[in-house]
Design an enzyme around this catalytic site. Structure first.
Site, PDB file in Angstrom:
ATOM      1  N   SER A 295      -3.255  -4.344   4.973  1.00 16.82           N
ATOM      2  CA  SER A 295      -1.926  -4.514   5.588  1.00 16.82           C
ATOM      3  C   SER A 295      -0.871  -4.354   4.506  1.00 16.82           C
ATOM      4  O   SER A 295      -1.161  -4.548   3.316  1.00 16.82           O
ATOM      5  CB  SER A 295      -1.797  -5.910   6.189  1.00 16.82           C
ATOM      6  OG  SER A 295      -1.629  -6.858   5.147  1.00 16.82           O
ATOM      7  N   ASP A 296       0.341  -4.055   4.891  1.00 15.22           N
ATOM      8  CA  ASP A 296       1.416  -4.151   3.905  1.00 15.22           C
ATOM      9  C   ASP A 296       1.611  -5.635   3.597  1.00 15.22           C
ATOM     10  O   ASP A 296       1.111  -6.517   4.305  1.00 15.22           O
ATOM     11  CB  ASP A 296       2.708  -3.486   4.387  1.00 15.22           C
ATOM     12  CG  ASP A 296       3.610  -3.119   3.201  1.00 15.22           C
ATOM     13  OD1 ASP A 296       3.428  -3.701   2.108  1.00 15.22           O
ATOM     14  OD2 ASP A 296       4.498  -2.268   3.353  1.00 15.22           O
TER      15      ASP A 296
END
Ligand code: BGC
Length: 770
Positions: A295-296
């Site tokens: 994920s960011d």
């Protein structure tokens, strides 16, 4: 690795693991050289990952799915590493500290699973290369590949295994600060740069010695943030998604990229990090991505902020179900905090967890981390100080510069003519602003500013006088202010500012020529660096006008990561050189370009607007009603850009002729060859980028007025002529149409143009029959 192979033949995996773990820690004490590491077969990797999975508790599995930011020594997270609660950390850059934390994982955790160390190695590690938009302006994929392979070698020597690059977001709105991190507006150029960067970072295969894993980001559509405001939602039609935003990702996946990062923002109303359609149907099923998704940063937790997930537990569940294998977080991750409970409650199955963890383990196995978890600090020192890396960075900066204007051949400067030169502007002597964004492992003292390089390189009979003239600052601070190193200047008082401004103008007055080094400061471009105007920040425009009014010849050198509003300069300043943020040896490169030791040959990777009101503006728009008035769509301003996509001048001059297509007509699945002669008509050598554009005249959808479908940067000596060859294949004519919601290759008539920018005039046509 040898011991793994040996034991796997004789004993069970369990025995092999414990014996090898001991061997690993003994090996590590001796800091072995990496040596040869051949590519591991998929089935061997899978078998090893599955064997490991069989021994792991569910908590250990969940631990592998968490990554957190660690700044400095990592002492604060050692306990969690020993307890097997983390699979990866990011932001550590010091080999000794990395080794120490790796010891906690390898010696201290039950199954001795090494950590994966990640970092944003975006445009260099110790050696800083030009920012990615600048590298893209070189239009030279081999240069880009080389630069990223050097970045990989340096990072890997320091213990970093994984970069969060390349950023593949197509950006057509320069208000968005992260336009600096990508290859600009075009999917074809973006795809070429994507593959080149993956090859550079990863080498010939995932796990190749001296290389690291790449991460294609931000999947997908982050560059279309509404209003160019960072993190805001993107509304992208399927036509645009498939034809414009996804192709660079496809290219990176085809090149074997090991990981993908899910984006922050809502894509058409669904956050990318919780978007099952995007991360499974598109990424896995249609683009055939086989690695793992991270994920960011904090993007899983922010699924609640979006008003999408109910709470942290729901956020973790929805990200996992969507296909996020690893959560990048700070402190306690949502995965680490809630997945065990969700598993217990039957909200997710152990199979779902296994499927998420397996590719993470596979990546560690492929990288050889079980056999070589540590780095040799002495080797790291030598690698990081390799002088060839600095030379390559200088060459990259020379190749990426774009000459925007050069009236009366002011450039290259004649050293004998200008004996006293004023060097003005806030960026002329700033190391931070010469490096640009995303520099965490560099040594600022190594960076050559333009002033440093002038003083070092110039002949003794040329006198350079520096005056900063103005200071520039953001209205709102940057989150990177505290992370980025480098000298900071105290703000001037009002009277001091007036004095400095006047001093700069006086310096111009008593000089033969003025070099103005202007643009945006380091933190004005990049993440969290969007802006609502494109003007030169602060009083730079006023200074420019005051200096031009002195009547002295002026050269404007721009350091920045986006097109700026330079409409006035484009009429009044004789020479303008776009140098981007050129990196460690940027000053030297600029001086070489100014004095003609190097010739600018870069081309714009985006359309340069006249002002912010034209945004978004890009060359590959569709033809619509009243095309003859296309350049007068506004009544107050031309609708044409200041500089077109693909534009860039040289000290040499080029002409194109003999555009030849191998066939006037092809069948739908056939290719045709295109050739064109390009000639250097000048007395000096130089590079030209031969660009081929295609247009489909009619079909299932209306198609862009022209689209880049081929390019080649060629070096030509004075008066040399070469023939450039291209192949136009079926894939160049295939696109996604919303008419049938599928891919199509139409029978149609096509235009081909070849030339030195996107307004190329040399034209031919061909037909495609069904
Ligand atoms: C950025 C990513 C980056 C990550 C880790 C995020 O804020 O959006 O591009 O990789 O931080 O630094």
């Amino acid at each position: 690795m040898k011991c793994f192979r040996y034991f796997s033949r004789i004993f069970s995996w369990a025995l092999a693991v414990s014996v090898c773990a001991l061997a690993v820690s003994m090996e590590a004490q001796n800091h072995p050289a990496l040596g040869e590491r051949p590519q591991l077969g998929d089935s061997v990797v899978l078998q090893r990952a599955n064997s490991l999975l069989r021994q792991m508790t569910s908590d250990e599995k969940i631990g592998q799915m968490s990554q957190i930011f660690v700044f400095g020594s990592g002492l604060s997270v050692e306990e969690r590493v020993r307890a097997g609660q983390l699979g990866s950390v990011l932001f550590m850059t010091e080999p000794a500290q990395i080794n120490r934390l790796q010891h906690a994982a390898v010696d201290g955790s039950r199954l001795h699973i090494p950590l994966l160390f990640g970092l944003d190695v975006i445009h260099g590690f110790r050696t800083v290369f030009p920012v990615p938009i600048g590298m893209a302006a070189s239009w030279d994929p081999s240069l880009v590949e080389k630069a990223q392979s050097i970045a990989a070698e340096e990072a890997r020597s320091a213990g970093v295994h994984w970069t969060f690059a390349p950023m593949l977001d197509i950006a057509r709105d320069p208000r968005w600060g992260r336009i600096i991190e990508g290859a600009g507006e075009d999917p074809y150029l973006g795809s070429a740069m994507a593959a080149a960067q993956v090859r550079g970072f990863q080498g010939p295969y995932l796990g190749a010695p001296g290389h690291i894993i790449a991460c294609a980001k931000h999947f997908a559509g982050y560059g279309a943030a509404e209003g160019g405001r960072d993190y805001d939602g993107s509304d992208i039609s399927d036509d645009q998604l498939w034809n414009v935003y996804l192709p660079p990702f496809k290219s990176a996946i085809d090149a074997g990229v090991g990981t993908v990062m899910s984006a922050y923002m809502d894509l058409n109303g669904v956050p990318a990090t919780g978007n099952k359609w995007l991360l499974r149907d598109v990424l896995r099923d249609q683009l055939h991505f086989k690695g793992f998704v991270v994920s960011d940063a904090m993007a899983v937790n922010s699924l609640t902020t979006h008003g999408f997930a109910k709470d942290q537990q729901d956020a973790a569940l929805r990200a996992l179900r969507a296909g996020v294998n690893m959560e990048m977080g700070l402190g306690k991750t949502a995965y680490g905090t809630t997945l065990a409970e969700s598993l217990k409650a039957g909200k997710i199955s152990i199979k779902q967890i296994n499927d998420a963890v397996r590719p993470i383990l596979e990546a560690k196995i492929r990288l050889g981390l079980f056999e070589h978890p540590y780095v040799d600090e002495a080797v790291a020192k030598t690698t990081l100080n390799d002088p060839n890396h600095r030379i390559e960075a200088m060459h990259s900066a020379e190749q990426s510069a774009v000459l925007l204007r050069n009236q009366d051949g002011l450039l290259p400067l004649q050293a004998s003519r200008y004996k006293s030169i004023a060097v003005l502007g806030p960026l002329a002597n700033s190391q931070a602003d010469t490096n640009g964004s995303w520099v965490f492992a560099n040594d600022f003292n190594e960076t050559a500013t333009v002033l440093d390089a002038l003083q070092r390189q110039a002949g003794t009979d040329t006198h350079f006088e520096f005056a900063q003239g103005v200071q520039i600052a953001r209205k709102f601070p940057s989150p990177f202010d505290s992370i980025l190193k480098g000298k900071k200047q105290a703000p001037w008082s009002e009277s001091q500012a007036a004095e400095e401004f006047a001093k700069a103008v006086q310096t111009a007055q008593h000089s033969d020529l003025v070099l103005m080094i202007m643009g945006e400061a380091q933190v004005m471009s990049g993440e969290s660096a969007s802006r609502s105007s494109l003007e030169l920040p602060g009083k730079q425009q006023q200074l420019l006008e005051a200096v031009v009014a002195t009547g002295k010849p002026v050269v404007l050198v721009l350091l920045n990561g986006r097109p700026l509003d330079i409409s006035w300069a484009a009429e009044h300043v004789p020479s303008i050189l776009e140098a981007w943020y050129p990196g460690t040896r940027g000053g030297d490169a600029i001086v070489n370009l100014l004095y003609g030791k190097a010739t600018p040959g870069g081309k714009l990777p985006f359309t340069w607007p006249r002002n912010v009101g034209q945004v978004p503006i890009f060359y590959a728009h569709n033809t619509t009603h009243a095309p003859e008035a296309q350049d007068k769509r506004y009544w107050n301003e031309a609708s044409t850009p200041l500089y077109p996509f693909g534009f860039g001048l040289s000290y040499a001059a080029f002409s194109f002729s003999n555009l030849h297509l191998s066939k006037p007509e092809v069948k739908s699945d056939e290719s045709l060859d295109v050739s064109v002669d390009v000639e250097n008509t000048s007395d000096v050598p130089g590079d030209e980028v031969v660009q081929l554009y295609l247009h489909q005249q009619y079909g299932s959808s209306s198609r862009p007025v022209r689209e880049l479908k081929g390019f080649k940067r060629v070096s030509l000596s004075a008066h040399e002529k070469q023939t450039a060859h291209f192949t136009l294949s079926k894939s160049d004519r295939t696109y996604w149409t919303s008419a049938t919601r599928s891919w199509v290759t139409d029978a149609s008539k096509f235009d081909v143009w070849v030339g030195g920018d996107s307004t190329a005039k040399l034209h031919e046509t061909f037909s495609v029959r069904p």
